[in-house]
Design a protein around this motif. Structure first.
Motif, PDB file in Angstrom:
ATOM      1  N   SER A 391       0.693  -1.277  -0.006  1.00 58.42           N
ATOM      2  CA  SER A 391       0.084  -0.282   0.066  1.00 58.42           C
ATOM      3  C   SER A 391       0.877   1.314   0.048  1.00 58.42           C
ATOM      4  CB  SER A 391      -1.064  -0.082   1.263  1.00 58.42           C
ATOM      5  OG  SER A 391      -1.889  -0.937   1.199  1.00 58.42           O
ATOM      6  N   LEU A 392       2.059   1.127   0.866  1.00 58.36           N
ATOM      7  CA  LEU A 392       2.713   2.391   0.750  1.00 58.36           C
ATOM      8  C   LEU A 392       3.575   2.587  -0.532  1.00 58.36           C
ATOM      9  CD1 LEU A 392       4.385   1.995   4.366  1.00 58.36           C
ATOM     10  CD2 LEU A 392       2.953   3.735   3.737  1.00 58.36           C
ATOM     11  N   SER A 393       3.943   1.322  -1.219  1.00 57.60           N
ATOM     12  CA  SER A 393       4.423   1.784  -2.516  1.00 57.60           C
ATOM     13  C   SER A 393       3.378   2.347  -3.756  1.00 57.60           C
ATOM     14  CB  SER A 393       5.036   0.314  -2.853  1.00 57.60           C
ATOM     15  OG  SER A 393       5.793   0.346  -4.051  1.00 57.60           O
ATOM     16  N   LEU A 394       1.981   1.785  -3.341  1.00 56.85           N
ATOM     17  CA  LEU A 394       1.192   2.103  -4.353  1.00 56.85           C
ATOM     18  C   LEU A 394       1.039   3.743  -4.175  1.00 56.85           C
ATOM     19  CD1 LEU A 394      -1.323   1.655  -5.996  1.00 56.85           C
ATOM     20  CD2 LEU A 394      -2.631   0.977  -4.203  1.00 56.85           C
ATOM     21  N   ILE A 395       0.869   4.232  -3.176  1.00 50.75           N
ATOM     22  CA  ILE A 395       0.454   5.589  -2.935  1.00 50.75           C
ATOM     23  C   ILE A 395       1.633   6.620  -3.189  1.00 50.75           C
ATOM     24  CG2 ILE A 395      -1.172   4.871  -1.400  1.00 50.75           C
ATOM     25  CD1 ILE A 395       0.531   6.346   0.823  1.00 50.75           C
ATOM     26  N   GLY A 396       2.912   6.038  -3.582  1.00 49.99           N
ATOM     27  CA  GLY A 396       4.063   6.750  -3.649  1.00 49.99           C
ATOM     28  C   GLY A 396       4.747   7.480  -2.484  1.00 49.99           C
ATOM     29  N   THR A 397       5.047   6.569  -1.562  1.00 49.82           N
ATOM     30  CA  THR A 397       5.456   7.008  -0.437  1.00 49.82           C
ATOM     31  C   THR A 397       7.078   7.195  -0.740  1.00 49.82           C
ATOM     32  OG1 THR A 397       4.315   5.696   1.110  1.00 49.82           O
ATOM     33  CG2 THR A 397       6.201   6.523   2.147  1.00 49.82           C
ATOM     34  N   PRO A 398       7.912   8.249  -0.280  1.00 48.05           N
ATOM     35  CA  PRO A 398       9.148   8.399  -0.842  1.00 48.05           C
ATOM     36  C   PRO A 398      10.032   7.092  -0.173  1.00 48.05           C
ATOM     37  CG  PRO A 398       8.248  10.393   0.006  1.00 48.05           C
ATOM     38  CD  PRO A 398       7.205   9.228   0.517  1.00 48.05           C
ATOM     39  N   PHE A 399      10.860   6.821  -0.959  1.00 51.03           N
ATOM     40  CA  PHE A 399      11.796   5.583  -0.783  1.00 51.03           C
ATOM     41  C   PHE A 399      11.145   4.249  -1.309  1.00 51.03           C
ATOM     42  CE2 PHE A 399      13.694   8.955   2.115  1.00 51.03           C
ATOM     43  CZ  PHE A 399      14.952   9.135   1.427  1.00 51.03           C
ATOM     44  N   PHE A 400      10.005   4.298  -1.505  1.00 51.87           N
ATOM     45  CA  PHE A 400       9.321   3.093  -1.704  1.00 51.87           C
ATOM     46  C   PHE A 400       9.603   2.915  -3.313  1.00 51.87           C
ATOM     47  CE2 PHE A 400       8.136   2.939   2.482  1.00 51.87           C
ATOM     48  CZ  PHE A 400       7.789   1.673   2.865  1.00 51.87           C
ATOM     49  N   SER A 401       9.428   1.854  -3.958  1.00 51.37           N
ATOM     50  CA  SER A 401       9.408   1.652  -5.501  1.00 51.37           C
ATOM     51  C   SER A 401       8.596   2.487  -6.212  1.00 51.37           C
ATOM     52  CB  SER A 401       9.419   0.100  -5.736  1.00 51.37           C
ATOM     53  OG  SER A 401      10.552  -0.510  -5.422  1.00 51.37           O
ATOM     54  N   GLY A 402       7.123   2.372  -5.574  1.00 52.70           N
ATOM     55  CA  GLY A 402       6.099   3.172  -6.278  1.00 52.70           C
ATOM     56  C   GLY A 402       6.294   4.545  -6.371  1.00 52.70           C
ATOM     57  N   PHE A 403       6.947   5.200  -5.542  1.00 51.80           N
ATOM     58  CA  PHE A 403       7.434   6.616  -5.503  1.00 51.80           C
ATOM     59  C   PHE A 403       8.191   7.032  -6.672  1.00 51.80           C
ATOM     60  CE2 PHE A 403      10.766   9.488  -4.457  1.00 51.80           C
ATOM     61  CZ  PHE A 403      10.015  10.627  -4.412  1.00 51.80           C
ATOM     62  N   TYR A 404       9.116   6.326  -6.961  1.00 50.09           N
ATOM     63  CA  TYR A 404       9.982   6.795  -7.915  1.00 50.09           C
ATOM     64  C   TYR A 404       9.585   6.909  -9.151  1.00 50.09           C
ATOM     65  CZ  TYR A 404      13.588   6.663  -4.279  1.00 50.09           C
ATOM     66  OH  TYR A 404      14.527   6.890  -3.124  1.00 50.09           O
ATOM     67  N   SER A 405       8.760   5.571  -9.674  1.00 51.65           N
ATOM     68  CA  SER A 405       8.272   5.639 -11.100  1.00 51.65           C
ATOM     69  C   SER A 405       6.749   6.471 -11.027  1.00 51.65           C
ATOM     70  CB  SER A 405       7.546   4.225 -11.344  1.00 51.65           C
ATOM     71  OG  SER A 405       6.750   3.740 -10.275  1.00 51.65           O
ATOM     72  N   LYS A 406       6.074   6.659  -9.885  1.00 59.10           N
ATOM     73  CA  LYS A 406       4.942   7.331 -10.228  1.00 59.10           C
ATOM     74  C   LYS A 406       5.278   9.121  -9.999  1.00 59.10           C
ATOM     75  CE  LYS A 406       0.362   7.511  -7.825  1.00 59.10           C
ATOM     76  NZ  LYS A 406      -0.723   6.829  -6.593  1.00 59.10           N
ATOM     77  N   ASP A 407       6.019   9.352  -9.342  1.00 58.22           N
ATOM     78  CA  ASP A 407       6.436  10.586  -9.286  1.00 58.22           C
ATOM     79  C   ASP A 407       7.250  11.165 -10.579  1.00 58.22           C
ATOM     80  OD1 ASP A 407       6.448  12.814  -7.098  1.00 58.22           O
ATOM     81  OD2 ASP A 407       8.491  13.253  -7.725  1.00 58.22           O
ATOM     82  N   SER A 408       7.856  10.342 -11.167  1.00 60.48           N
ATOM     83  CA  SER A 408       8.324  10.565 -12.279  1.00 60.48           C
ATOM     84  C   SER A 408       7.290  10.781 -13.468  1.00 60.48           C
ATOM     85  CB  SER A 408       9.215   9.366 -12.841  1.00 60.48           C
ATOM     86  OG  SER A 408      10.452   9.307 -12.027  1.00 60.48           O
ATOM     87  N   ILE A 409       6.266  10.084 -13.481  1.00 62.42           N
ATOM     88  CA  ILE A 409       5.150  10.356 -14.426  1.00 62.42           C
ATOM     89  C   ILE A 409       4.502  11.668 -14.189  1.00 62.42           C
ATOM     90  CG2 ILE A 409       2.910   9.476 -14.979  1.00 62.42           C
ATOM     91  CD1 ILE A 409       3.763   6.695 -14.345  1.00 62.42           C
ATOM     92  N   ILE A 410       4.147  12.020 -12.892  1.00 59.85           N
ATOM     93  CA  ILE A 410       3.671  13.275 -12.612  1.00 59.85           C
ATOM     94  C   ILE A 410       4.634  14.348 -13.252  1.00 59.85           C
ATOM     95  CG2 ILE A 410       3.075  14.829 -10.811  1.00 59.85           C
ATOM     96  CD1 ILE A 410       2.164  12.260  -9.182  1.00 59.85           C
ATOM     97  N   GLU A 411       5.969  14.341 -13.057  1.00 61.22           N
ATOM     98  CA  GLU A 411       6.842  15.689 -13.377  1.00 61.22           C
ATOM     99  C   GLU A 411       6.779  15.478 -14.898  1.00 61.22           C
ATOM    100  OE1 GLU A 411      10.728  15.565 -11.721  1.00 61.22           O
ATOM    101  OE2 GLU A 411       9.921  15.198  -9.920  1.00 61.22           O
TER     102      GLU A 411
END
Length: 691
Positions: A391-411
């Motif tokens: 769940s933490l990775s899904l919502i884009g929590t910093p340092f979790f895998s989902g954060f790096y890919s999701k935040d890159s999409i938004i940028e």
């Protein structure tokens, strides 16, 4: 063993396992069947790792394996294209598939179709690998249709249940709509380029960038038409609006296939295909904008539907829809490496969430309604911690895998200047709050708060709408085999009986959760720099010079750690925190507020509950229209035109003509004499008239 032997082993090992389980499963028995299929997927994963190391050393491969057929000047080959994009997909597919195979031992342990299920999931793995390894459109279409066929079999695995049959038929038909567009796009490729080989098409694509379709009164760029038609296929396979309606209902299948098909493999086929076709899409801004807008609609509006779901698997299913929308938006922004990066990270944390949901279902004795749960943290500690990580990775929590890919999409979307990028940016940013809210709504209702289980027959469980979804019989069947409809209908009890407590699942169930949790935490941190900014996809993905999103992202990037620290002041992170906090307040502190909001905005809830009425519209317009057309054709075409006029009408006409002729054959000589006189009179008249 030479490296090309590994190329063959990757797809053929799962195929061998599928054939062994499917043809000889009854003779082999359960244990031998799962050992063979798991070993074969393990061989496939090992081979993929060997190929990955070879590709990273700078070696690639593009060539035919054999010629399938030749028609005129066109040859259709089965061949492999092995580059960094291919090996990334091979590693994702084989690793997640291996985890699902192991998990299946526990989840399907008492199912009557045990060997059949292992055969199906191994066959699916083979089909997906053939898709991603293809070097031509013909083989791509083969893999495309094969994964669709096997998904049909898996969704309807419990074929005695009407809901499962409806779901797999729905998935099959909706995907046929997308595949029709996909096939038209492939046909246009053959018409324009004269070949279906990727390399030949991509080498000549610039020369055909301005070709116009020969349609009178219309100005249609052929390349744009090809890209949009190919993407229509991706809309079906990757469940993009408005062809998304099949995926939530596909939760009728057993939970392992939800993880395999709907997290890591089949639904990502469309994302992979568009990335592979980047040399074509990069020459059509119209097609890219179309892709971006469709993806943004899916990302935001499918997330809204996750907020009101009470079936644990359906919450995750709508999350999958939303995250596929994020990947599609990245494709439209020409950030293809970011889309594949999110595909990879999403595969691990979403497979983790699906398998975690299956573990909860087992622990809850087959109840899938999250309102009947609560407080499972102390009873299922491994499932709890791994689900929290997912769940933490899904919502884009910093340092979790989902954060790096999701935040890159938004940028990337923020930096895009294509038409539709403004709406897309709003959609992906708003989607952060929505994702955090529904993800932790499910997490809090399942693992924290009041213990609501053991009340399966009270008013809370059955006095409210949707307290027991039809899907709740899934794990019941998983432990009791196939049942006829009467047996299923007679067994109304699912969930814990009064006094019963949940329990942690066996090691074959929780071990894959732990193994998937590890990449869900670390793989984003490790892989972001080489995959996005280290030239990882330089020879596999083409990005035009006029689309500079990836270059701008590179300039903004100062390392994975710095990216996480910088996000502490960014809007997406605070929206995610707000979503988690709102969910905790509403569902742990003041559960009366969501009920009050539902009453106050009943019309909004009604729209969401009915999934924007897409199913009703499809049933009325397409299904109803097809039935109405068939009734019309049956009455007018078949009964009136064919039977009435052509068959019976012809017979009646012959009968009436013969009746007239029969009257002339009276048998009286004076009738014949009179007829002869009249005939002579007519002949003389004609002769004199023309004389």
């Amino acid at each position: 063993m030479d490296i090309q032997s590994y190329y063959l082993l990757v797809p053929l090992a799962p195929l061998f396992g599928a054939l062994a389980a499917g043809l000889f499963g009854r003779l082999l028995g359960r244990t031998t069947t799962h050992r063979i299929t798991i070993a074969m997927v393990g061989v496939s994963l090992f081979s993929a790792i060997q190929i990955f190391q070879d590709v990273m050393a700078g070696h690639t491969f593009n060539g035919p394996v054999y010629t399938w057929l030749t028609s005129g000047d066109t040859s259709f080959h089965v061949g492999f294209l092995i580059d960094r994009l291919t090996v990334t997909m091979m590693l994702v597919v084989t690793s997640v598939s291996l985890m699902v195979h192991i998990y299946t031992i526990g989840y399907m342990s008492e199912d009557a179709g045990y060997q059949r299920f292992f055969s199906y999931i191994s066959l699916f793995t083979f089909s997906m690998l053939m898709l991603v390894m293809s070097n031509n459109f013909m083989q791509l279409f083969f893999g495309w249709e094969a994964v669709g066929l096997v998904s049909y079999l898996l969704i309807g695995f419990w074929y005695t249940r009407p809901t499962a049959i409806y779901a797999n038929l729905k998935a099959f038909l909706v995907n046929r709509v997308g595949d029709f567009g996909f096939l038209l796009g492939i046909g246009l490729v053959l018409m324009v380029f004269g070949t279906l080989d990727y390399a030949a098409v991509f080498a000549n694509v610039a020369a055909h960038a301005n070709d116009m379709a020969p349609i009178a009164g219309m100005s249609v760029n052929l390349l744009t038409a090809i890209c949009i038609l190919l993407f229509v296929g991706a809309m079906g396979k990757s469940a993009q609006f408005p062809l998304h309606v099949w995926l939530p209902d596909s939760m009728e299948g057993p939970t392992p296939i939800s993880a395999l098909i709907h997290a890591a493999t089949m639904v990502t086929a469309g994302i992979f295909m568009v990335a592979r076709m980047s040399p074509m899409f990069e020459l059509s801004d119209t097609a890219l904008s179309f892709v971006m807008i469709i993806g943004s609609i899916t990302a935001l509006f499918m997330g809204f539907l996750g907020v009101i779901q009470n079936d644990i698997k359906r919450v995750i299913a709508y999350s999958t829809l939303s995250q596929l929308g994020y990947m599609t938006v990245a494709l439209g922004a020409s950030a293809y490496p970011v889309a594949i990066f999110h595909l990879m990270t999403h595969a691990f944390f979403k497979a983790l969430l699906f398998l975690g949901a299956g573990s909860v279902i087992i622990g809850m004795h087959h109840d899938q309604d999250i309102r009947n749960m609560g407080g499972l943290r102390k009873y299922m500690p491994i499932t709890w911690i791994t689900s929290l990580i997912g769940s933490l990775s899904l919502i884009g929590t910093p340092f979790f895998s989902g954060f790096y890919s999701k935040d890159s999409i938004i940028e990337a979307v923020e930096m895009s200047h294509l038409a539709g990028s403004g709406f897309a940016y709003f959609a992906v940013v708003a989607g952060v709050f929505v994702t955090a809210f529904y993800s932790f709504r499910m997490y809090f209702l399942v693992f924290h708060g009041e213990e609501r289980f053991g009340k399966a027959h009270d008013d809370h469980a059955h006095g409210k709408a949707h307290a027991h979804d039809d899907h709740a019989i899934e794990a019941h069947d998983a432990h009791n085999g196939d049942h006829d409809d009467e047996e299923v209908a007679a067994d109304h009890h699912h969930g814990l009986a009064p006094g019963q407590k949940p329990h942690e699942t066996p090691w074959v169930v929780w071990l894959p959760l732990v193994l998937l949790a590890i990449p869900s935490v670390i793989i984003g941190y490790i892989a972001i720099e080489p995959m996005l900014f280290g030239g990882y996809f330089k020879d596999a993905i083409y990005i035009g010079e006029n689309h500079e999103v990836m270059r701008e992202l590179h300039e903004e990037f100062h390392g994975a750690f710095a990216m996480a620290i910088h996000s502490l002041t960014s809007l997406p992170l605070w929206l995610a925190i707000a979503g988690v906090a709102s969910s905790a307040f509403f569902y742990l502190k003041r559960p009366d507020i969501p009920a009050a909001i539902q009453q106050r905005f009943q019309w909004v809830y009604k729209v969401l509950e009915n999934k924007y009425y897409f199913d009703q519209f499809n049933d009325w317009f397409y299904a109803g229209g097809a039935r109405g057309l068939s009734r019309f054709l049956g009455k007018f075409g078949d009964r009136f035109l064919i039977d009435g006029m052509m068959v019976n009408g012809t017979a009646g006409l012959v009968g009436r003509m013969s009746g007239v002729v029969r009257k002339l054959q009276s048998g009286y000589i004076y009738h014949y004499a009179f007829t002869m006189i009249v005939g002579v009179f007519i002949l003389l008249t004609i002769r004199n008239w023309f004389a």
